[in-house]
Design an enzyme around this catalytic site. Structure first.
Site, mmCIF file in Angstrom:
data_model
loop_
_atom_site.group_PDB
_atom_site.id
_atom_site.type_symbol
_atom_site.label_atom_id
_atom_site.label_comp_id
_atom_site.label_asym_id
_atom_site.label_seq_id
_atom_site.Cartn_x
_atom_site.Cartn_y
_atom_site.Cartn_z
ATOM 1 N N ASP A 104 11.330 47.336 50.888
ATOM 2 C CA ASP A 104 10.763 47.162 49.551
ATOM 3 C C ASP A 104 9.745 46.033 49.557
ATOM 4 O O ASP A 104 9.820 45.109 50.360
ATOM 5 C CB ASP A 104 11.850 46.940 48.496
ATOM 6 N N GLU A 165 12.601 46.093 42.112
ATOM 7 C CA GLU A 165 13.208 45.184 41.136
ATOM 8 C C GLU A 165 13.388 45.836 39.768
ATOM 9 O O GLU A 165 14.285 45.461 39.012
ATOM 10 C CB GLU A 165 12.383 43.897 41.004
#
Length: 425
Positions: A104, A165
């Site tokens: 990520d 997130e």
């Protein structure tokens, strides 16, 4: 900072009994030396990402650097998948499986001072979850593997995901055809954790608890306090633990005697109310929202049945409109067979990395890596990033978050070896 040191010490103590050192006669890691050779290059790359943090939906610069780096390695690169997602394909020279490494990329909003010398250059944004490290490790793995392409089997994809997130990036990439592009057999990923640097941990099956949200709607907005209290009471009656310990407190789930890394942990079976019911009045209707964490996916149906039965006997039965259940993101759940096979391979790798396990289910928000696992068997690892002796504590989402950068070399050498092994039929 004192609290973080205390938690880290507890975590160190709790993990130690579960660790297994590689055997003296184990084979050596073929990627260890190259990972060490490029460590300084990767540290500079990580620090560049750290100086230029981009939050979910804004990962333009990060994605471009990732794409350029992969292109320079000779990989087939696809960009703008599910937003700013990037996928690189490394084709081996021999027949084999198709495996994926996911990293990520996004940073977070944070106004806290950056404790490192290579500080964020963007006010209000920082990498306090370790995604700058994750991205760098992914690129490092791609580099060392691409240099030995002639020896590799199968196809290895490197998936760089935006918007973790916000828990939107994985599903967005899937919706945009990422899985159709890759046709993967297995998927792997890792997250920096407060474990001591040099430790890698994974467990089979559920890693994080299922987090469910319920919305109970009533006609009219009278008796708000009474209805809210009743909802809380009904949900509380469904709570399940085998201990009086407050499971949601970090000092408890890291405890060496009963925390998640102890085989006798109290975190194996629970249902916890995560927050009190919240109310909202809209158009003469009352909406009450509540949430709970569970280690048993069957609990959702049980809780809803209990709510309906008890509300039917309450003074508010004729006002009940409906009960809607939702889940922001599923729980990360490791494939049992792949987890055991991966751990067995890493235990025998012989590069001084300590391979641990944990036995409990962590009682906090999950990672949207889970969406990939719903489609592809996979394993989610925890990578130690703390250096307790130097006061470096890699506790994600904390103001003083830091990472011992030797975790980069460890991640590259360990997971490069694992991917090359898993790609062989």
């Amino acid at each position: 900072m004192k609290l973080l040191k205390t938690l880290s010490l507890a975590l160190t103590m709790s993990v130690t009994p579960a660790l297994s050192q590689a055997k003296d006669d184990a084979k050596s890691n073929p990627f260890a030396q190259r990972a060490a050779d490029i460590q300084s290059e990767l540290i500079e790359l990580r620090r560049d990402f750290h100086r230029h943090p981009e939050v979910a939906g804004e990962e333009v610069r990060t994605a471009q650097k990732v794409a350029d780096y992969l292109d320079g390695l000779g990989l087939e690169v696809t960009t703008d998948i599910g937003g700013h997602g990037v996928i690189g394909l490394l084709k081996g020279s021999k027949p084999g499986k198709t495996v994926v490494w996911r990293a990520d990329m996004d940073a977070m909003h944070s106004d806290e001072p950056d404790p490192v010398s290579f500080k964020s250059g963007i006010e209000g944004k920082r990498h306090i979850c370790g995604h700058d490290v994750h991205t760098t490790i992914g690129l490092g793995i791609a580099k060392v593997l691409s240099e030995r392409k002639a020896e590799l089997a199968g196809n290895i994809y490197f998936l760089f995901q935006p918007a973790e997130e916000t828990l939107h990036g994985a599903q967005a990439m899937i919706n945009d055809g990422a899985l159709d592009l890759m046709h993967a057999d297995e998927i792997y990923g890792a997250h920096v954790s407060p474990l001591q640097v040099g430790v890698i941990s994974a467990k089979p099956n559920m890693v994080f608890a299922d987090w469910h949200h319920l919305e109970i709607r009533f006609n009219g907005n009278e008796n708000t306090a009474e209805i809210t209290a009743l909802i809380d009471q009904i949900i509380a009656g469904q709570l399940r633990t085998n201990t009086d310990i407050q499971l949601w407190k970090p000092e408890n789930y890291l405890h060496p005697e009963y925390g998640v890394a102890n085989p006798n942990t109290v975190y194996k079976d629970y249902l916890l109310l995560s927050q009190s019911a919240k109310t909202r009045d809209t158009n003469q209707q009352l909406s009450i929202r509540t949430a709970f964490l569970t280690t048993n996916t069957d609990d959702l149906e049980t809780v809803i049945i209990d709510l309906k039965a008890k509300l039917a006997k309450s003074p508010y039965a004729d006002r009940l409109i409906n009960i809607n259940a939702s889940q922001r993101v599923p729980a990360v759940t490791n494939n049992e067979e792949l987890t055991r096979a991966s751990r067995a391979y890493l235990l025998n790798l012989g590069d001084n990395t300590e391979i641990g396990t944990h036995y409990g289910v962590l009682p906090f928000m999950t990672d949207d890596f889970a969406y990939f696992q719903q489609k592809i068997p996979g394993v989610y690892f925890f990578l130690g990033g703390s250096n307790f002796q130097q006061g470096v504590i890699a506790a994600p989402h904390t103001p003083n978050f830091q990472v011992d950068e030797s975790a980069i070399e460890i991640g590259v050498r360990t997971f490069a070896a694992l991917l090359s092994e898993r790609a062989q039929r």
